[in-house]
Design a protein around this motif. Sequence first.
Motif, PDB file in Angstrom:
ATOM      1  N   THR A 138       0.810  -1.218   0.000  1.00  0.00           N
ATOM      2  CA  THR A 138       0.000   0.000   0.000  1.00  0.00           C
ATOM      3  C   THR A 138       0.841   1.264   0.000  1.00  0.00           C
ATOM      4  N   GLU A 139       1.948   1.252   0.746  1.00  0.00           N
ATOM      5  CA  GLU A 139       2.725   2.470   0.936  1.00  0.00           C
ATOM      6  C   GLU A 139       3.934   2.587   0.007  1.00  0.00           C
ATOM      7  N   ASP A 140       4.603   1.461  -0.302  1.00  0.00           N
ATOM      8  CA  ASP A 140       5.848   1.569  -1.081  1.00  0.00           C
ATOM      9  C   ASP A 140       6.257   0.183  -1.577  1.00  0.00           C
ATOM     10  N   ARG A 141       5.766  -0.199  -2.758  1.00  0.00           N
ATOM     11  CA  ARG A 141       6.039  -1.545  -3.277  1.00  0.00           C
ATOM     12  C   ARG A 141       7.502  -1.738  -3.666  1.00  0.00           C
ATOM     13  N   ILE A 149      14.109   7.580  -2.642  1.00  0.00           N
ATOM     14  CA  ILE A 149      13.103   8.257  -3.456  1.00  0.00           C
ATOM     15  C   ILE A 149      12.708   7.317  -4.581  1.00  0.00           C
ATOM     16  N   ASP A 150      11.456   7.005  -4.670  1.00  0.00           N
ATOM     17  CA  ASP A 150      10.953   6.120  -5.716  1.00  0.00           C
ATOM     18  C   ASP A 150      10.575   6.970  -6.923  1.00  0.00           C
ATOM     19  N   ILE A 151      11.530   7.139  -7.827  1.00  0.00           N
ATOM     20  CA  ILE A 151      11.295   8.017  -8.973  1.00  0.00           C
ATOM     21  C   ILE A 151      10.155   7.520  -9.856  1.00  0.00           C
ATOM     22  N   PRO A 152      10.108   6.235 -10.244  1.00  0.00           N
ATOM     23  CA  PRO A 152       8.952   5.781 -11.041  1.00  0.00           C
ATOM     24  C   PRO A 152       7.635   5.946 -10.297  1.00  0.00           C
ATOM     25  N   GLY A 153       7.638   5.644  -8.997  1.00  0.00           N
ATOM     26  CA  GLY A 153       6.405   5.801  -8.224  1.00  0.00           C
ATOM     27  C   GLY A 153       5.967   7.250  -8.131  1.00  0.00           C
ATOM     28  N   THR A 154       6.931   8.152  -7.970  1.00  0.00           N
ATOM     29  CA  THR A 154       6.594   9.578  -7.914  1.00  0.00           C
ATOM     30  C   THR A 154       6.032  10.055  -9.247  1.00  0.00           C
ATOM     31  N   ALA A 155       6.655   9.619 -10.354  1.00  0.00           N
ATOM     32  CA  ALA A 155       6.161  10.001 -11.681  1.00  0.00           C
ATOM     33  C   ALA A 155       4.763   9.448 -11.917  1.00  0.00           C
ATOM     34  N   ARG A 156       4.541   8.199 -11.497  1.00  0.00           N
ATOM     35  CA  ARG A 156       3.210   7.602 -11.667  1.00  0.00           C
ATOM     36  C   ARG A 156       2.163   8.373 -10.865  1.00  0.00           C
ATOM     37  N   ALA A 157       2.521   8.785  -9.650  1.00  0.00           N
ATOM     38  CA  ALA A 157       1.585   9.544  -8.818  1.00  0.00           C
ATOM     39  C   ALA A 157       1.267  10.899  -9.440  1.00  0.00           C
ATOM     40  N   LEU A 158       2.294  11.546 -10.022  1.00  0.00           N
ATOM     41  CA  LEU A 158       2.063  12.840 -10.661  1.00  0.00           C
ATOM     42  C   LEU A 158       1.098  12.710 -11.828  1.00  0.00           C
ATOM     43  N   SER A 173       7.886   7.853  -0.681  1.00  0.00           N
ATOM     44  CA  SER A 173       8.301   6.517  -0.272  1.00  0.00           C
ATOM     45  C   SER A 173       8.199   6.383   1.240  1.00  0.00           C
ATOM     46  N   ILE A 174       8.361   5.160   1.738  1.00  0.00           N
ATOM     47  CA  ILE A 174       8.345   4.941   3.184  1.00  0.00           C
ATOM     48  C   ILE A 174       9.472   5.719   3.840  1.00  0.00           C
ATOM     49  N   THR A 175      10.627   5.786   3.193  1.00  0.00           N
ATOM     50  CA  THR A 175      11.750   6.528   3.755  1.00  0.00           C
ATOM     51  C   THR A 175      11.431   8.013   3.853  1.00  0.00           C
ATOM     52  N   GLN A 176      10.783   8.553   2.840  1.00  0.00           N
ATOM     53  CA  GLN A 176      10.398   9.964   2.884  1.00  0.00           C
ATOM     54  C   GLN A 176       9.381  10.216   4.000  1.00  0.00           C
ATOM     55  N   MET A 251      -6.540  -3.515   7.811  1.00  0.00           N
ATOM     56  CA  MET A 251      -7.137  -2.316   8.395  1.00  0.00           C
ATOM     57  C   MET A 251      -6.060  -1.427   9.003  1.00  0.00           C
ATOM     58  N   LEU A 252      -5.065  -2.016   9.671  1.00  0.00           N
ATOM     59  CA  LEU A 252      -3.969  -1.226  10.233  1.00  0.00           C
ATOM     60  C   LEU A 252      -3.167  -0.552   9.126  1.00  0.00           C
ATOM     61  N   SER A 253      -2.866  -1.269   8.067  1.00  0.00           N
ATOM     62  CA  SER A 253      -2.076  -0.698   6.970  1.00  0.00           C
ATOM     63  C   SER A 253      -2.826   0.419   6.261  1.00  0.00           C
ATOM     64  N   GLY A 254      -4.137   0.357   6.276  1.00  0.00           N
ATOM     65  CA  GLY A 254      -4.913   1.416   5.649  1.00  0.00           C
ATOM     66  C   GLY A 254      -4.915   2.709   6.431  1.00  0.00           C
ATOM     67  N   LEU A 255      -4.478   2.670   7.686  1.00  0.00           N
ATOM     68  CA  LEU A 255      -4.488   3.872   8.520  1.00  0.00           C
ATOM     69  C   LEU A 255      -3.336   4.814   8.219  1.00  0.00           C
ATOM     70  N   PHE A 256      -2.262   4.334   7.590  1.00  0.00           N
ATOM     71  CA  PHE A 256      -1.098   5.186   7.349  1.00  0.00           C
ATOM     72  C   PHE A 256      -1.470   6.410   6.511  1.00  0.00           C
ATOM     73  N   LYS A 257      -2.400   6.263   5.584  1.00  0.00           N
ATOM     74  CA  LYS A 257      -2.737   7.350   4.674  1.00  0.00           C
ATOM     75  C   LYS A 257      -3.456   8.482   5.389  1.00  0.00           C
ATOM     76  N   ALA A 258      -4.487   8.157   6.172  1.00  0.00           N
ATOM     77  CA  ALA A 258      -5.284   9.182   6.860  1.00  0.00           C
ATOM     78  C   ALA A 258      -5.860   8.565   8.125  1.00  0.00           C
ATOM     79  N   PRO A 259      -5.099   8.550   9.211  1.00  0.00           N
ATOM     80  CA  PRO A 259      -5.562   7.862  10.433  1.00  0.00           C
ATOM     81  C   PRO A 259      -6.841   8.426  11.012  1.00  0.00           C
ATOM     82  N   THR A 260      -7.042   9.726  10.906  1.00  0.00           N
ATOM     83  CA  THR A 260      -8.268  10.311  11.456  1.00  0.00           C
ATOM     84  C   THR A 260      -9.486   9.914  10.630  1.00  0.00           C
ATOM     85  N   LYS A 261      -9.317   9.874   9.325  1.00  0.00           N
ATOM     86  CA  LYS A 261     -10.436   9.572   8.431  1.00  0.00           C
ATOM     87  C   LYS A 261     -10.843   8.111   8.495  1.00  0.00           C
TER      88      LYS A 261
END
Length: 759
Positions: A138-141, A149-158, A173-176, A251-261
């Motif tokens: 979910t966070e960084d394949r 820095i995941d350059i392909p992942g960043t380009a895909r997100a853009l 990325s997870i490191t970022q 369910m835990l892994s899904g919280l990283f994106k928006a824990p409050t939501k």
Amino acid sequence: MRRIIPTRWKKKIQNVLLDIDARIDSTLFSSAKGLRELYERYSTFMDRFYVGRWKRWVIVEPLSEAATLGLGGLILMLALAIPAFRETADDDWLKKSDLAVSFLDRYGNPIGSRGIKHNDSIPLEDFPDVLIKATLATEDRRFYDHFGIDIPGTARALVTNAQAGGVRQGGSSITQQLAKNLFLNNERTIERKVKEAFLAVWLETRLTKNEILKLYLDRAYLGGGTFGVDGAAHFYFNKSARDVNLAEAAMLSGLFKAPTKYAPHINLPAARARANVVLDNLVDAGFMTEGQVFGARRNPAFAVDRRDENSPNYYLDYAFEEMRKLVDTFPKSYTERVFVVRTTIDMNLQRAAENAVENQLRQFGRDYHATQAATVVADLDGGVRALVGGRDYGASQFNRATDAYRQPGSSFKPYVYATALLNGYKPTSIVVDGPVCIGNWCPQNYGHSYSGSVTLTQAITRSINVVPVKLSIALGGKTPNPAKAGRKKIVEVARRFGLTAPLPDTPSLPIGSDEVTVLEHAVAYATFPNRGKAVTPHAVLEVRTGTGDLVWRWDRDGAQPRQAIPASVAADMAEMMSHVVSEGTARRAIIEGIPTAGKTGTTNAYRDAWFVGYTGNFTCAVWYGNDDYSPTNRMTGGSLPAQTWHDIMVAAHQGVEVKEVPGIGMGQKLPPSARVAAATAAGAPKIIDTKPGPPPVLTRRGADILVRIEKQLDEAAKSAAKTSAAEPPKPARSSSIAGPESFAAATPGDKAAPAGRKN
């Protein structure tokens, strides 16, 4: 002879100069010749490497341009990297946030915890494989393949975000994300993203991939006041992260994106929908098959029902932040990171404060167009007994009691009057309430009217705006700019009280245009009942290690009270401010049998409503408003804030020996009817002891019309009674037309007079 000697010396000088000139010419000629020969040799040597035709344009020129651009890029990157690497200047950066703190109330009962255990937490190999795979999917394949820095992942997100017209996919990325958690904040700026990128690369050079992943799993905020997957597993599922199944891991892994939501204890359907997306990611990434995740889809995770658990999360956040600052003062050689902290909180009072805020907002929030509130209750040594940072921690973790800067309005005026008393004024000193201007700014009282000569006590009781402004000018004396000099004195006194807010110099500063926090404002008022001694707000009473060793204690190591103003001035101010409660704008704050003083505050367009007051035992500040600074519906400090303050302080004094306030004593224990009569006899408008209701909607003219109609109806009824010999005369009916603050009272024979805006 006289002519021969000068001629000889003249020739000698000419010969010397000619010799020097010749030597210079010869040197220049030889140097030029040598340089020319050297250049010819260099050219001859370089001709061996000459590349012409297509090789020059295909190979040499691109390499040359690349070198030039690369050098410029390196210089630019260095300039951008310097601010990022400053964040790592602390040698203890890895442990800076690595605290595990268990909090106790003032009586030693557990109330919650904050922080994380890095050294003592679960090893990475003990986490379930499905949890790690779900996080990576979910966070960084490509976590184990990139350099931070995941350059392909960043380009895909853009590309995805550009096609969607908004943020639909994250590129960090997870490191970022770990770099952000360790060193930065959540602000969405280009500067933060640049720092994040450099710090991610820096982390990759300092830590292994497994160490980075371990830190990320331990330090990410996952909602409900929990940090790390193990804390979240205990909070949501009542089990260790070692024991979660696939549905719970998703369910835990899904919280990283928006824990409050997506927090399941707040919105379980949204959390399950997000977990289903995580299961899709597991299949798309090739980590699992559809058959393997089928069971988790059919049997989603159930979260523990936490609706009945009301942990004082705003207070814990404040106490944890204070603890982090406190640990930074410990010696560098001190390596302990696990602590047990006894705090100043009184859980019974905390519950009472939360209930008071919620009850008022639930009953009257919609009518007043108010959605948020904050309150702080502290004892007179600065210990915070209760803190409410907002209506719902689950919906918003922003602490409005400690982090929100709001205009205090007229609740700032006591600092002005205290400054005046320090400079020779008395509570009975006369100031003319009349027009005054500072440049193009001319303050107005509510109703655009003036009262003429008034005492300082009358001015603060009636919350007159002009008088504090005139005092600020008078305090400046005969200086070239007396208003500015006077405001400087006021700010200096406010600093003595303990206000650390910026307080910029503006003409409207004396009437509360500068912003303060609820916490500092509440504790600053403790200076009045403390005989002029200012105290420091604090939540920590005692710090012990996990093994029970005492590390720090407030009464031994904390900040000591400091004399901010003379005791006589504090007593005079208390006496003046007591009139605000007994006969002024804060009558709803009256507590029978308990001496009380304070000040209301209402800002322009009714954006903020305050009441800050104190007794001989406690000080308390209450604020109501909206996060987006939108106006309320004519809410004043004497309405919901004063009533909330009353409800909280009644609870605070249950079972407590009531202490006197210097300058007030034990106050007058008058029954409500006697108090009303006393206030009326003193010339104040008649008052009615009512709970705050919806904001007034009648104008003064409308109220007068209703009174006249009612009187006419009464007279008609009396006339009808007299014409009937069989029926006795009917008694006249009484009525009242009153709103929370706009109307004082109206009875037959009396006109409903607006009390005016009460600041």
